[in-house]
Design a protein around this motif. Structure first.
Motif, PDB file in Angstrom:
ATOM      1  N   MET A   1       0.849  -1.174   0.000  1.00  0.00           N
ATOM      2  CA  MET A   1       0.000   0.000   0.000  1.00  0.00           C
ATOM      3  C   MET A   1       0.894   1.237   0.000  1.00  0.00           C
ATOM      4  O   MET A   1       1.993   1.219   0.542  1.00  0.00           O
ATOM      5  N   ARG A   2       0.392   2.322  -0.595  1.00  0.00           N
ATOM      6  CA  ARG A   2       1.152   3.568  -0.700  1.00  0.00           C
ATOM      7  C   ARG A   2       0.370   4.705  -0.053  1.00  0.00           C
ATOM      8  O   ARG A   2      -0.855   4.650   0.046  1.00  0.00           O
ATOM      9  N   ALA A   3       1.090   5.748   0.334  1.00  0.00           N
ATOM     10  CA  ALA A   3       0.455   6.940   0.905  1.00  0.00           C
ATOM     11  C   ALA A   3       1.116   8.187   0.331  1.00  0.00           C
ATOM     12  O   ALA A   3       2.321   8.203   0.101  1.00  0.00           O
ATOM     13  N   ILE A   4       0.310   9.208   0.109  1.00  0.00           N
ATOM     14  CA  ILE A   4       0.853  10.520  -0.254  1.00  0.00           C
ATOM     15  C   ILE A   4       0.716  11.407   0.974  1.00  0.00           C
ATOM     16  O   ILE A   4      -0.341  11.464   1.602  1.00  0.00           O
ATOM     17  N   LEU A   5       1.809  12.051   1.335  1.00  0.00           N
ATOM     18  CA  LEU A   5       1.843  12.939   2.498  1.00  0.00           C
ATOM     19  C   LEU A   5       2.016  14.362   1.983  1.00  0.00           C
ATOM     20  O   LEU A   5       3.039  14.697   1.373  1.00  0.00           O
ATOM     21  N   ILE A  36       6.113  10.582  12.999  1.00  0.00           N
ATOM     22  CA  ILE A  36       4.916   9.951  13.571  1.00  0.00           C
ATOM     23  C   ILE A  36       4.069   9.350  12.454  1.00  0.00           C
ATOM     24  O   ILE A  36       3.592   8.218  12.558  1.00  0.00           O
ATOM     25  N   TRP A  37       3.893  10.102  11.363  1.00  0.00           N
ATOM     26  CA  TRP A  37       3.132   9.587  10.227  1.00  0.00           C
ATOM     27  C   TRP A  37       3.772   8.321   9.666  1.00  0.00           C
ATOM     28  O   TRP A  37       3.081   7.346   9.388  1.00  0.00           O
ATOM     29  N   PHE A  38       5.096   8.338   9.480  1.00  0.00           N
ATOM     30  CA  PHE A  38       5.786   7.164   8.956  1.00  0.00           C
ATOM     31  C   PHE A  38       5.545   5.942   9.840  1.00  0.00           C
ATOM     32  O   PHE A  38       5.244   4.859   9.354  1.00  0.00           O
ATOM     33  N   GLN A  39       5.686   6.128  11.137  1.00  0.00           N
ATOM     34  CA  GLN A  39       5.514   5.010  12.069  1.00  0.00           C
ATOM     35  C   GLN A  39       4.094   4.457  12.030  1.00  0.00           C
ATOM     36  O   GLN A  39       3.891   3.246  11.944  1.00  0.00           O
ATOM     37  N   ALA A  44       0.283   0.296   9.816  1.00  0.00           N
ATOM     38  CA  ALA A  44      -0.987  -0.006   9.143  1.00  0.00           C
ATOM     39  C   ALA A  44      -0.783  -0.708   7.796  1.00  0.00           C
ATOM     40  O   ALA A  44      -1.746  -0.960   7.087  1.00  0.00           O
ATOM     41  N   GLY A  45       0.471  -0.974   7.440  1.00  0.00           N
ATOM     42  CA  GLY A  45       0.745  -1.708   6.214  1.00  0.00           C
ATOM     43  C   GLY A  45       1.196  -0.878   5.029  1.00  0.00           C
ATOM     44  O   GLY A  45       1.384  -1.406   3.939  1.00  0.00           O
ATOM     45  N   VAL A  46       1.386   0.407   5.218  1.00  0.00           N
ATOM     46  CA  VAL A  46       1.876   1.255   4.131  1.00  0.00           C
ATOM     47  C   VAL A  46       3.387   1.032   4.008  1.00  0.00           C
ATOM     48  O   VAL A  46       4.103   1.078   5.006  1.00  0.00           O
ATOM     49  N   ASN A  47       3.855   0.774   2.778  1.00  0.00           N
ATOM     50  CA  ASN A  47       5.286   0.520   2.610  1.00  0.00           C
ATOM     51  C   ASN A  47       5.970   1.447   1.612  1.00  0.00           C
ATOM     52  O   ASN A  47       7.163   1.342   1.383  1.00  0.00           O
ATOM     53  N   LYS A  48       5.224   2.366   1.014  1.00  0.00           N
ATOM     54  CA  LYS A  48       5.786   3.377   0.107  1.00  0.00           C
ATOM     55  C   LYS A  48       5.143   4.716   0.413  1.00  0.00           C
ATOM     56  O   LYS A  48       3.932   4.792   0.613  1.00  0.00           O
ATOM     57  N   PHE A  49       5.963   5.759   0.427  1.00  0.00           N
ATOM     58  CA  PHE A  49       5.481   7.098   0.733  1.00  0.00           C
ATOM     59  C   PHE A  49       5.870   8.058  -0.383  1.00  0.00           C
ATOM     60  O   PHE A  49       6.987   7.998  -0.891  1.00  0.00           O
ATOM     61  N   LYS A  71      14.440   4.669   2.076  1.00  0.00           N
ATOM     62  CA  LYS A  71      14.384   3.839   0.868  1.00  0.00           C
ATOM     63  C   LYS A  71      12.954   3.648   0.377  1.00  0.00           C
ATOM     64  O   LYS A  71      12.739   3.226  -0.756  1.00  0.00           O
ATOM     65  N   SER A  72      11.986   3.983   1.222  1.00  0.00           N
ATOM     66  CA  SER A  72      10.570   3.836   0.871  1.00  0.00           C
ATOM     67  C   SER A  72       9.914   5.164   0.530  1.00  0.00           C
ATOM     68  O   SER A  72       8.704   5.223   0.353  1.00  0.00           O
ATOM     69  N   ILE A  73      10.725   6.235   0.453  1.00  0.00           N
ATOM     70  CA  ILE A  73      10.172   7.581   0.292  1.00  0.00           C
ATOM     71  C   ILE A  73      10.609   8.196  -1.030  1.00  0.00           C
ATOM     72  O   ILE A  73      11.793   8.181  -1.377  1.00  0.00           O
ATOM     73  N   ASP A  74       9.638   8.752  -1.737  1.00  0.00           N
ATOM     74  CA  ASP A  74       9.913   9.595  -2.896  1.00  0.00           C
ATOM     75  C   ASP A  74       9.441  10.997  -2.548  1.00  0.00           C
ATOM     76  O   ASP A  74       8.340  11.168  -2.019  1.00  0.00           O
ATOM     77  N   VAL A  75      10.283  11.987  -2.834  1.00  0.00           N
ATOM     78  CA  VAL A  75       9.953  13.380  -2.539  1.00  0.00           C
ATOM     79  C   VAL A  75       9.840  14.132  -3.858  1.00  0.00           C
ATOM     80  O   VAL A  75      10.706  14.012  -4.725  1.00  0.00           O
ATOM     81  N   VAL A  76       8.766  14.910  -3.985  1.00  0.00           N
ATOM     82  CA  VAL A  76       8.528  15.694  -5.188  1.00  0.00           C
ATOM     83  C   VAL A  76       8.365  17.156  -4.786  1.00  0.00           C
ATOM     84  O   VAL A  76       7.564  17.475  -3.909  1.00  0.00           O
ATOM     85  N   TYR A  77       9.151  18.020  -5.431  1.00  0.00           N
ATOM     86  CA  TYR A  77       9.057  19.452  -5.168  1.00  0.00           C
ATOM     87  C   TYR A  77       7.945  20.053  -6.023  1.00  0.00           C
ATOM     88  O   TYR A  77       7.915  19.871  -7.235  1.00  0.00           O
ATOM     89  N   GLU A  78       7.053  20.757  -5.386  1.00  0.00           N
ATOM     90  CA  GLU A  78       5.943  21.428  -6.075  1.00  0.00           C
ATOM     91  C   GLU A  78       6.365  22.875  -6.321  1.00  0.00           C
ATOM     92  O   GLU A  78       6.417  23.675  -5.384  1.00  0.00           O
TER      93      GLU A  78
END
Length: 88
Positions: A1-5, A36-39, A44-49, A71-78
């Motif tokens: 599962m993935r999440a956008i923060l 805290i969000w990552f933890q 909850a089963g999220v493995n990509k951010f 290693k599970s995080i991608d960052v995008v500059y807006e």
């Protein structure tokens, strides 16, 4: 599962605290909100951010680079703030 923060906003309602620290890195009981969000999401089963940034983005990048989740995080500059709906 993935999440956008969503971490691009200026955090204007928290000024002056967010003048130098992005809202997502504000400490809660000594721990940055982003950590805290990552933890919680990992538990909850999220493995990509995916994190979007804008305001004080370099501080978010620095935090991510030292995170155990990096290693599970991608960052995008807006480049231009688009608001929640625009970002999604």
């Amino acid at each position: 599962m993935r999440a956008i923060l969503l971490c691009a906003g200026k955090g204007t309602r928290l000024r002056p605290l967010t003048n130098y620290t992005p809202k997502c890195l504000m400490p809660i009981k000594g721990k940055p909100l982003l950590e805290i969000w990552f933890q919680k999401l990992s538990a909850a089963g999220v493995n990509k951010f995916l994190i979007n940034t804008h305001h004080l983005s370099e501080k978010v990048y620095d935090f991510v680079n030292t995170s155990k989740y990096k290693k599970s995080i991608d960052v995008v500059y807006e480049k231009k703030l688009l608001g929640t709906a625009g970002t999604l």
